[in-house]
Design a protein around this motif. Structure first.
Motif, PDB file in Angstrom:
ATOM      1  N   THR A  73      44.496  61.388  83.175  1.00  7.84           N
ATOM      2  CA  THR A  73      44.324  62.464  84.142  1.00  7.84           C
ATOM      3  C   THR A  73      44.281  63.836  83.464  1.00  7.84           C
ATOM      4  OG1 THR A  73      45.587  61.137  85.711  1.00  7.84           O
ATOM      5  CG2 THR A  73      45.195  63.444  86.290  1.00  7.84           C
ATOM      6  N   GLY A  74      43.114  64.477  83.515  1.00 13.32           N
ATOM      7  CA  GLY A  74      42.991  65.844  83.041  1.00 13.32           C
ATOM      8  C   GLY A  74      42.947  66.035  81.542  1.00 13.32           C
ATOM      9  N   VAL A  75      42.897  64.967  80.753  1.00 11.50           N
ATOM     10  CA  VAL A  75      42.956  65.162  79.302  1.00 11.50           C
ATOM     11  C   VAL A  75      42.081  64.148  78.578  1.00 11.50           C
ATOM     12  CG1 VAL A  75      44.980  63.668  78.940  1.00 11.50           C
ATOM     13  CG2 VAL A  75      44.499  65.530  77.343  1.00 11.50           C
ATOM     14  N   VAL A  76      41.470  64.611  77.481  1.00 15.25           N
ATOM     15  CA  VAL A  76      40.694  63.765  76.571  1.00 15.25           C
ATOM     16  C   VAL A  76      41.230  63.983  75.168  1.00 15.25           C
ATOM     17  CG1 VAL A  76      38.414  63.201  75.653  1.00 15.25           C
ATOM     18  CG2 VAL A  76      38.635  64.016  78.012  1.00 15.25           C
ATOM     19  N   ILE A  77      41.530  62.897  74.480  1.00 19.86           N
ATOM     20  CA  ILE A  77      42.006  62.969  73.091  1.00 19.86           C
ATOM     21  C   ILE A  77      41.003  62.245  72.208  1.00 19.86           C
ATOM     22  CG2 ILE A  77      43.869  62.392  71.484  1.00 19.86           C
ATOM     23  CD1 ILE A  77      45.758  62.357  73.938  1.00 19.86           C
ATOM     24  N   VAL A  78      40.474  62.945  71.218  1.00 19.73           N
ATOM     25  CA  VAL A  78      39.510  62.370  70.275  1.00 19.73           C
ATOM     26  C   VAL A  78      40.165  62.337  68.901  1.00 19.73           C
ATOM     27  CG1 VAL A  78      37.219  62.561  69.252  1.00 19.73           C
ATOM     28  CG2 VAL A  78      37.587  63.296  71.618  1.00 19.73           C
ATOM     29  N   ALA A  79      40.228  61.152  68.307  1.00 20.09           N
ATOM     30  CA  ALA A  79      40.909  60.996  67.018  1.00 20.09           C
ATOM     31  C   ALA A  79      40.119  60.052  66.132  1.00 20.09           C
ATOM     32  CB  ALA A  79      42.332  60.459  67.222  1.00 20.09           C
ATOM     33  N   GLY A  80      40.347  60.156  64.826  1.00 14.37           N
ATOM     34  CA  GLY A  80      39.684  59.230  63.917  1.00 14.37           C
ATOM     35  C   GLY A  80      39.447  59.826  62.557  1.00 14.37           C
ATOM     36  N   GLU A  81      38.481  59.208  61.853  1.00 13.20           N
ATOM     37  CA  GLU A  81      38.166  59.610  60.493  1.00 13.20           C
ATOM     38  C   GLU A  81      36.683  59.953  60.403  1.00 13.20           C
ATOM     39  OE1 GLU A  81      41.411  57.524  61.249  1.00 13.20           O
ATOM     40  OE2 GLU A  81      39.646  56.270  60.952  1.00 13.20           O
ATOM     41  N   VAL A  82      36.381  61.126  59.862  1.00 17.42           N
ATOM     42  CA  VAL A  82      34.999  61.577  59.707  1.00 17.42           C
ATOM     43  C   VAL A  82      34.831  62.200  58.331  1.00 17.42           C
ATOM     44  CG1 VAL A  82      33.208  63.151  60.531  1.00 17.42           C
ATOM     45  CG2 VAL A  82      34.701  62.004  62.179  1.00 17.42           C
ATOM     46  N   THR A  83      33.824  61.742  57.611  1.00 26.30           N
ATOM     47  CA  THR A  83      33.428  62.385  56.361  1.00 26.30           C
ATOM     48  C   THR A  83      31.970  62.781  56.506  1.00 26.30           C
ATOM     49  OG1 THR A  83      34.976  61.050  55.053  1.00 26.30           O
ATOM     50  CG2 THR A  83      33.177  62.121  53.866  1.00 26.30           C
ATOM     51  N   THR A  84      31.692  64.108  56.470  1.00 25.05           N
ATOM     52  CA  THR A  84      30.343  64.593  56.732  1.00 25.05           C
ATOM     53  C   THR A  84      30.153  65.959  56.104  1.00 25.05           C
ATOM     54  OG1 THR A  84      28.740  65.101  58.477  1.00 25.05           O
ATOM     55  CG2 THR A  84      31.037  65.639  58.933  1.00 25.05           C
ATOM     56  N   ASN A  85      28.878  66.341  55.963  1.00 23.80           N
ATOM     57  CA  ASN A  85      28.565  67.676  55.458  1.00 23.80           C
ATOM     58  C   ASN A  85      28.054  68.582  56.577  1.00 23.80           C
ATOM     59  OD1 ASN A  85      25.897  66.886  55.957  1.00 23.80           O
ATOM     60  ND2 ASN A  85      25.516  66.315  53.818  1.00 23.80           N
ATOM     61  N   THR A  86      28.197  68.134  57.828  1.00 21.29           N
ATOM     62  CA  THR A  86      27.744  68.938  58.952  1.00 21.29           C
ATOM     63  C   THR A  86      28.917  69.281  59.868  1.00 21.29           C
ATOM     64  OG1 THR A  86      26.026  69.117  60.655  1.00 21.29           O
ATOM     65  CG2 THR A  86      27.220  67.034  60.544  1.00 21.29           C
ATOM     66  N   TYR A  87      28.672  70.165  60.828  1.00 17.63           N
ATOM     67  CA  TYR A  87      29.708  70.558  61.791  1.00 17.63           C
ATOM     68  C   TYR A  87      29.239  70.222  63.200  1.00 17.63           C
ATOM     69  CZ  TYR A  87      32.405  73.418  65.030  1.00 17.63           C
ATOM     70  OH  TYR A  87      33.171  73.830  66.093  1.00 17.63           O
ATOM     71  N   VAL A  88      30.132  69.716  64.011  1.00 15.44           N
ATOM     72  CA  VAL A  88      29.836  69.494  65.422  1.00 15.44           C
ATOM     73  C   VAL A  88      30.961  70.071  66.269  1.00 15.44           C
ATOM     74  CG1 VAL A  88      28.462  67.429  64.982  1.00 15.44           C
ATOM     75  CG2 VAL A  88      30.907  67.195  65.448  1.00 15.44           C
ATOM     76  N   ASN A  89      30.590  70.522  67.452  1.00 18.94           N
ATOM     77  CA  ASN A  89      31.561  71.084  68.396  1.00 18.94           C
ATOM     78  C   ASN A  89      32.034  69.962  69.318  1.00 18.94           C
ATOM     79  OD1 ASN A  89      32.875  72.372  70.549  1.00 18.94           O
ATOM     80  ND2 ASN A  89      31.616  74.209  70.354  1.00 18.94           N
ATOM     81  N   ILE A  90      33.152  69.361  68.992  1.00 22.97           N
ATOM     82  CA  ILE A  90      33.624  68.200  69.738  1.00 22.97           C
ATOM     83  C   ILE A  90      33.961  68.573  71.173  1.00 22.97           C
ATOM     84  CG2 ILE A  90      35.488  66.492  69.919  1.00 22.97           C
ATOM     85  CD1 ILE A  90      35.407  66.232  66.909  1.00 22.97           C
ATOM     86  N   GLN A  91      34.525  69.755  71.388  1.00 19.38           N
ATOM     87  CA  GLN A  91      34.838  70.176  72.760  1.00 19.38           C
ATOM     88  C   GLN A  91      33.572  70.179  73.626  1.00 19.38           C
ATOM     89  OE1 GLN A  91      37.639  72.353  74.263  1.00 19.38           O
ATOM     90  NE2 GLN A  91      39.166  71.825  72.706  1.00 19.38           N
TER      91      GLN A  91
END
Length: 400
Positions: free
Chosen positions: A51-69
């Protein structure tokens, strides 16, 4: 030949607004956003919703940027949670992230396989990439449908997708995004002959009566357009929201977690499953890529006429390029010796992780759309593992 049986078999699917499928779509949306700019990224992302919340977790190796929000909010909006009255709202939900990089211990085996490091069994540059994990993956195909999929899961997916369609189009305007479908098929002599029972659970607005409005609407606008006439049993049982109400849904009703719908994602329980989920994982993870390859193998073999139904198991060791085992089971439906089919598979299909990624063109942003309504049996051209381009080669080797 195996003895033919009469039985009932049931499979289920869920809509894109189901909490677990929301989690899968968010995880794959993150993957797509990264892989489009960094095809060699390493991504293993999981999502939790309540309810009302999203949690994103894990492992990422990259040379780019993304706006997860931004990715999360857009995905939730696309699914249809656009109003707080639905129990979840893309504009106001809280978003937390906890992202680290891939373990260097894993990375070294993926970048440089044991074949390269030891010099043993090295064939070519494809051997450079080792499997991203150990495990066994399964692929399956059968002749029950034109998609070479089991009938129960295909119908369940189509019903779930139809729920979303009539919601989005306004055909049934009081529906909400969360929903599930379940289909029971009667088999005689191992062949599907009738749909015996359908269960539809669909989230809806407050104050809508099940018996006088929801059930007739679902029967008319969801079930009738999807279930083929030849499979409609005269004694069909249709259960619509059998608890009596489904107002509280989405992440307010149940938490959602990536990877909790692995049977929905595959063959509806007809085939075995190695246990690893697909969503949120880049194709270096054989949980995903080798499962796609296994489907590719099974579908082409059945389409060739070598068997009526077939399951393949492929197993890997982490950091090793070549599979440790390949096993075929045709359940007594094979038209040629199983050993010959296995030999044909080895000759025609390269099942090393690097070759799978190359041959199926998996370094592309194609994954979000796989995350709802099944990874298999869909006509989308981006689902390269559904191609039937090896049928003639199989026929030639097996003299079919």
């Amino acid at each position: 030949m195996s003895e033919k049986r009469n039985y009932l078999f049931t499979s289920e699917s869920v809509t894109e607004g189901h909490p677990d499928k929301m989690a899968d779509q968010i995880s794959d949306a993150v993957l797509d956003a990264i892989i489009v700019n960094d095809p060699d990224c390493r991504v293993a992302v999981e999502t939790l919703l309540k309810t009302g919340v999203v949690i994103v977790a894990g492992e990422v190796t990259t040379n780019t940027y993304v706006n997860i929000q931004k990715i999360v909010r857009n995905t939730v909006k696309d699914i249809g949670y656009t109003n707080a009255e639905y129990g979840f709202d893309y504009k106001t939900c809280g978003i937390l992230t906890s992202i680290g990089s891939q373990s260097p211990d894993i990375a070294q085996g993926v970048k440089k396989s044991i074949e390269v490091r030891s010099g043993n069994n090295y064939e070519d540059e494809i051997d450079n990439q080792g499997a991203g994990d150990q495990g066994m993956m399964f692929g399956y195909a059968c002749g029950e449908t034109q998609e070479f999929m089991p009938l129960p899961i295909q119908l369940a997916h189509k019903l779930a997708r139809r729920l979303a369609e009539v919601r989005r189009s306004g055909t049934i305007p009081y529906l909400r995004p969360d929903g599930k479908s379940q289909v029971t098929v009667r088999y005689e002599d191992d062949k599907p002959v009738a749909v015996e029972t359908i269960v539809i659970a669909t989230q809806h607005a407050l104050g809508i009566d099940i018996e006088t409005q929801i059930e007739p609407d679902v029967r008319e606008f969801v079930v009738k357009p999807i279930i083929p006439e030849e499979y409609l049993s005269k004694d069909l049982k249709l259960y619509v929201n059998p608890t009596g109400a489904f107002v509280v849904g989405g992440p307010m009703g149940d938490s959602g977690v990536t990877g909790r719908k692995i049977i929905v994602d595959t063959y509806g329980g007809v085939a075995r499953h190695g246990g690893g989920c697909f969503s949120g994982k880049d194709p270096s993870k054989v949980d995903r890529s080798a499962s796609y390859a296994a489907r590719y193998v099974a579908k082409n073999i059945v389409a060739s006429g070598a068997a009526d139904r077939l399951e393949i198991q492929i197993a890997y060791a982490i950091g090793v390029s070549h599979p440790v085992s390949v096993m075929i089971d045709a359940f007594g439906t094979e038209k040629v010796d199983i050993a010959k089919i296995e030999k044909a598979v080895v000759e025609i299909f390269d099942l090393r992780p690097g070759a799978i990624i190359r041959d199926l063109d998996l370094k592309r942003p194609i994954y979000k759309k796989t995350a709802a309504y099944g990874h298999f049996g869909r006509p989308d051209r981006d689902f390269t593992w559904e191609r039937l381009d090896k049928v003639e080669a199989i026929k030639d080797i097996l003299d079919l």
